[in-house]
Design an enzyme around this catalytic site. Structure first.
Site, PDB file in Angstrom:
ATOM      1  CE  LYS A 122     -17.810  54.527  -7.978  1.00 54.17           C
ATOM      2  NZ  LYS A 122     -18.344  53.394  -7.725  1.00 54.17           N
TER       3      LYS A 122
ATOM      4  CG  ASP B 154     -23.591  55.582 -11.247  1.00 52.52           C
ATOM      5  OD1 ASP B 154     -24.304  54.227 -10.737  1.00 52.52           O
ATOM      6  OD2 ASP B 154     -22.898  55.787 -10.430  1.00 52.52           O
TER       7      ASP B 154
END
Length: 338
Positions: free
Chosen positions: A250, A235
């Site tokens: 998340k 990410d």
């Protein structure tokens, strides 16, 4: 005659103060006497109101965790069998083929200029397995059981088509959130776009974390470990509170207050860290990890920081999962006897 009159007056006065005999007390257990018994305090309660209160309390399903699901299944089906799954014996030990997560030849600080923009290397699809696939293929029997159980419950509640639409929406929301973050963390982001993103619940949730992030080095960028043979799409790599971290966003539906509630997410983080530290596309070394649990309703996100020591512990577990995956692939390739 006079004495007679005197006697009559005396008798008349005595009769005025005479005491009549009281009736005998009856020991009868008649209904009349039972009615005189003191009523219990419970009998004065509004029974209808009390029943509604009990129903409202019992009808509220508690928030289920992995631990509560284990307890529930122990009651319904008995304890889970102690038989170990293939490869589980190795998981509890030490990796047979050790490889370091950190690269001694790498510098601690990146040389890449932030002004030139973060790295964004596209992921090349090939025969090398991804980190996600390896983790999915090596889940414990308990994890697989509860994942399948959750899926069956959702299908019963939503139907096959409804469940497919639900998972599609979850994936789309996560994708849009990552795109919004990429836009915000990129230097080319304009003010108008930033204001639009702030309306998103996920972005509101992560605002206090973004204030601690600087020096973004990579966004949605692919990594490849040439030695251990796996790939992935990380990410973000950026400085969090002054420390260079590999950051994983998340977006679960339930609160994750502790890092143990994030299940295999720490393994995913260290897998990407090990790949970045040995991938020729990156000149820097990452020594810390950060899992940021973000919420759709805008509630403040929970950051789970992983220092060098914690990353090393999870790296050993990741190497065990790699060995377990390789063993499974080896067993599947062996032809079965006719």
């Amino acid at each position: 005659m006079k004495p007679f009159l005197t006697t009559c007056r005396l008798l008349r006065s005595l009769n005025r103060f005479s005491v009549k005999p009281s009736p005998l007390v009856s020991l009868s257990t008649s209904s009349y006497l039972c009615d005189q018994k003191k009523k219990s305090s419970y009998e004065a309660v509004d029974q209808a109101k009390y029943s509604r209160l009990v129903w409202s309390v019992l009808s509220r399903a508690p928030v289920q965790t992995l631990e509560s699901l284990f307890e529930e299944d122990d009651v319904l089906y008995g304890p889970v069998g102690k038989r170990k799954a293939p490869g589980q014996e190795q998981r509890a030990g030490v990796p047979q083929n050790w490889f370091p997560i950190f690269n001694e030849e790498r510098n601690m600080k990146p040389h890449t200029s932030v002004s030139s923009g973060p790295l964004k290397i596209p992921l090349q699809r090939n025969v090398i397995p991804s980190v996600t696939r390896i983790l999915q293929q090596t889940m414990t029997p308990e994890q697989s059981f509860f994942l399948e159980r959750w899926k069956q419950r959702m299908v019963l509640e939503l139907g096959e088509d409804g469940f497919a639409e639900y998972t599609s929406n979850i994936f789309l929301q996560g994708k849009q959130f990552h795109e919004a973050l990429e836009s915000i963390l990129s230097p080319q982001e304009n003010l108008k776009g930033r204001e639009e993103h702030l309306q998103c619940g996920y972005i509101k949730s992560v605002q206090h974390i973004l204030k601690e992030i600087s020096g973004v080095q990579a966004l949605e960028s692919a990594v490849k470990h040439e030695v251990l043979k796996y790939v992935g799409l990380m990410d973000c790599v950026a400085e969090y509170q002054g420390k260079l971290c590999l950051i994983n966003w998340k977006t679960p539906e339930k609160t994750k207050l502790f890092i143990r509630n994030t299940y295999d997410n720490p393994l995913q983080v260290v897998a990407y860290m090990g790949a970045v530290n040995h991938d020729a596309h990156y000149s820097f070394q990452v020594q810390c990890g950060l899992i940021v649990v973000v919420y759709k309703d805008g509630s403040p996100a929970h950051p789970h920081f992983m220092d060098e020591e914690l990353c090393s512990k999870y790296w050993a577990k990741w190497l065990l999962r790699l060995e377990e995956y390789a063993e499974k692939q080896k067993n599947q390739s062996i032809p079965k006897p006719v």
